[in-house]
Every structure is written in structure tokens, then in C-alpha cells.
Enzyme design. Structure first.
Site, PDB file in Angstrom:
ATOM      1  N   SER A   1      -4.041 -29.594 -21.051  1.00  0.00           N
ATOM      2  CA  SER A   1      -4.311 -28.060 -20.582  1.00  0.00           C
ATOM      3  C   SER A   1      -4.036 -28.201 -19.041  1.00  0.00           C
ATOM      4  CB  SER A   1      -5.853 -27.785 -20.841  1.00  0.00           C
ATOM      5  OG  SER A   1      -5.890 -26.356 -20.306  1.00  0.00           O
TER       6      SER A   1
ATOM      7  N   TYR B   1     -15.315 -29.133 -21.531  1.00  0.00           N
ATOM      8  CA  TYR B   1     -13.844 -28.688 -21.785  1.00  0.00           C
ATOM      9  C   TYR B   1     -12.913 -29.138 -20.752  1.00  0.00           C
ATOM     10  CZ  TYR B   1      -9.663 -26.468 -23.365  1.00  0.00           C
ATOM     11  OH  TYR B   1      -8.148 -26.355 -23.592  1.00  0.00           O
TER      12      TYR B   1
END
Ligand SMILES: NC(=O)c1ccc[n+]([C@@H]2O[C@H](COP(=O)([O-])OP(=O)(O)OC[C@H]3O[C@@H](n4cnc5c(N)ncnc54)[C@H](OP(=O)(O)O)[C@@H]3O)[C@@H](O)[C@H]2O)c1
Length: 258
Positions: A139, A152
Site C-alpha cells: 500500500s 496497518y
């Protein structure tokens, strides 16, 4: 003989878009996610539309034993995996100390440990055959710490570092590893994470993101960030002092106002 691609998180979002791209190119598929009914729906749809075989393996990747069970089931069925797509992942918003420890540990298991174990297990036979492709979904969150989504962001920094390093180790082996860094993408991810980021001018469609990843994977590229705006913002994030980018991320995650 048709090749096989294994896709985790294949039931929706970016993973579902990957299933269509592989099926359109004639790959048989192994689809992994928790929701058995949805997986069956995807397998039926893709199988009928593209004339390929889609096998489903419903698994919860928070279970420590899940990656080995997937590997063993495919060994038993004599299915050789030519392409591995480690796409399953999730995040959640909140202050680290205020969230349940088990949620943090589950995130580590799905986003990091299962990804590493699946890579390890399926890479070995690929190396013997001197052929295979692996794609790991990281990401743009990998490029700066992310307060209020700390685990995360950290998990994606791990995936990015691990996967880029692996790509270099694999050079000349016939096997490639590709890291895909999506930015904000329309899917179930944000709703599930407790975020409202469904708006915003830079948001990309899951179909577009999967196509970028697919192309990079097939070209053996080690790393790709999806979309021009994400490329630019990631370069800026990498150039700025960490303290500043961490503060910006804190603001965005705490108030969820982008
Ligand atoms: N959307 C974004 O803005 C964005 C941005 C950057 C990176 N990413 C990354 O892209 C990947 C795909 O996300 P997405 O946006 O497509 O999200 P999504 O729509 O929520 O899809 C996530 C997929 O992962 C599966 N999954 C989640 N937890 C699982 C578990 N415990 N065991 C097995 N499968 C599990 C889900 O299926 P079940 O619920 O049926 O298990 C689903 O198929 C993730 O790694 C995510 O971190 C997304």
C-alpha cells in the site's frame, strides 16, 4: 495445460478484479477468502464466463495453520501453483492502546505472517521449476508511519520491504516477485476499517488497480505504485521528514476527513 493462479482475498475488491484478469488470460484459479458463499458465487461466475476451472478454499487467514492447510490441499489435489497473489488484508482505525490486542495480532497474522508463509511454501517448487510469479499487495501506507492505523501502516511497510528484497534475491532464478502499492481504492476495505474514505479526487477503482498490478506482475517488475497521483504523493512522502509525514497521517487517520 492451463496454468493455475492462487489469489487470496478473491471474494471482492482488488482480489475479485484479479480473478477476472487471470481467467480472461486462460488461467485456472484457486480462490481463498472466508466467505464461502461469496467465493462459490465468484467461482461459478468466472468459470462460466471464461471457461476455466475455479477451485475455492474457504479459509480464515487469522488461523495460524491456514497457509499450510492451503498448501497441503493443493498438493493432495496435484495442483501446481504458477502464480501466487497475496492480496488478502485488512486494517482498522483507532488508538493502538485502546484497541483489543487480539485485533492487532490477527492483523499481523493476515497481513504479514500468512503472506510470508504462503510465499515461502509456494516459492520453493517455483524455484525448482525455475518458473513462477508472486505478487504481494502492500500500500502507499507503506511509505510513512500511520498513527491511529499504526498496525496497518506498519504491516504494509513490512510487506513492501520484504517483497522488494525478495524480488532482488530472486533475480536470475526464473521466478519474480512484484509489490503492488495501491492508494485509496474503492472497495469494502474502508467501511470494514471504520473509515469513510469513499470520496476524494484521487480514489481509484479496484479494476484499474488490479490491471496495473497484473501488468507489472506479467512484466516481472519488482514494484509498482498504482496511479500518477499516488506515485507523486508517495515520492513526496519519501522525501519529507518522517516526523512531518507521521503528523499528517495522524491528522488524516484521526479525523478521517479526506
Ligand atoms: N482499498 C484500499 O484503499 C487499499 C489501499 C491500499 C492497499 N489495499 C490492500 O489491498 C488488498 C485488498 O483490499 P481491498 O481494498 O480489495 O479490500 P476488501 O474489499 O475488504 O477485500 C479484502 C479481501 O480479503 C479477504 N480477507 C479479509 N480478511 C481475511 C481473512 N481473515 N482471511 C481470509 N481472507 C480475508 C476478504 O474476504 P472475506 O471477508 O470473505 O474473508 C476480501 O476478499 C488488502 O491487502 C489491502 O490492505 C487496499
Amino acid at each position: 495445460m492451463k496454468k493455475w493462479a492462487l489469489i487470496t482475498g478473491a471474494s471482492q475488491g482488488i482480489g475479485y478484479e484479479f480473478t477476472k484478469l487471470f481467467a480472461a488470460d486462460g488461467y485456472n484459479l484457486v480462490l481463498v477468502a472466508r466467505d464461502q458463499a461469496r467465493l462459490k458465487q465468484v467461482a461459478d461466475e468466472i468459470g462460466a464466463r471464461f471457461g476455466i476451472v475455479a477451485k475455492i478454499i474457504p479459509k480464515d487467514l487469522t488461523a495460524r495453520t491456514a497457509p499450510k492447510e492451503i498448501f497441503d490441499e493443493l498438493q493432495t489435489d496435484k495442483i501446481q501453483i504458477d502464480v501466487l497473489i497475496n492480496n488478502a488484508g485488512f486494517g482498522f482505525q483507532g488508538a493502538f492502546s485502546e484497541l483489543e490486542l487480539q485485533r492487532h495480532l490477527d492483523l499481523i497474522q493476515v497481513n504479514m505472517t500468512a503472506l510470508v508463509e504462503l510465499t515461502y511454501l509456494f516459492l520453493k517448487p517455483m524455484l525448482v521449476r525455475r518458473e513462477g510469479r508472486i505478487l504481494n499487495v502492500a500500500s502507499t501506507a507503506a511509505f510513512q508511519p500511520g498513527p491511529y492505523m499504526a498496525m496497518y501502516y506498519a504491516s504494509k511497510a513490512f510487506v513492501y520491504s520484504f517483497s522488494c528484497a525478495l524480488a532482488e534475491e530472486l533475480s536470475g532464478t526464473g521466478v519474480t516477485a512484484t509489490t503492488l502499492n495501491p492508494g485509496i481504492t474503492r472497495s469494502q476495505f474502508h467501511g470494514r476499517a471504520g473509515l469513510q474514505r469513499s470520496k476524494g479526487f484521487a480514489i481509484m477503482e479496484a479494476e484499474e488497480v488490479a490491471k496495473i498490478g497484473y501488468r507489472a506482475l506479467m512484466n516481472g517488475k519488482p514494484n509498482v505504485t498504482a496511479g500518477l497521483i499516488n506515485k507523486l504523493s508517495s515520492s513526496i512522502a519519501k522525501a519529507l521528514p518522517t516526523r512531518l509525514t507521521t503528523r499528517i497521517a495522524a491528522r488524516l487517520n484521526k479525523h478521517d476527513d479526506r
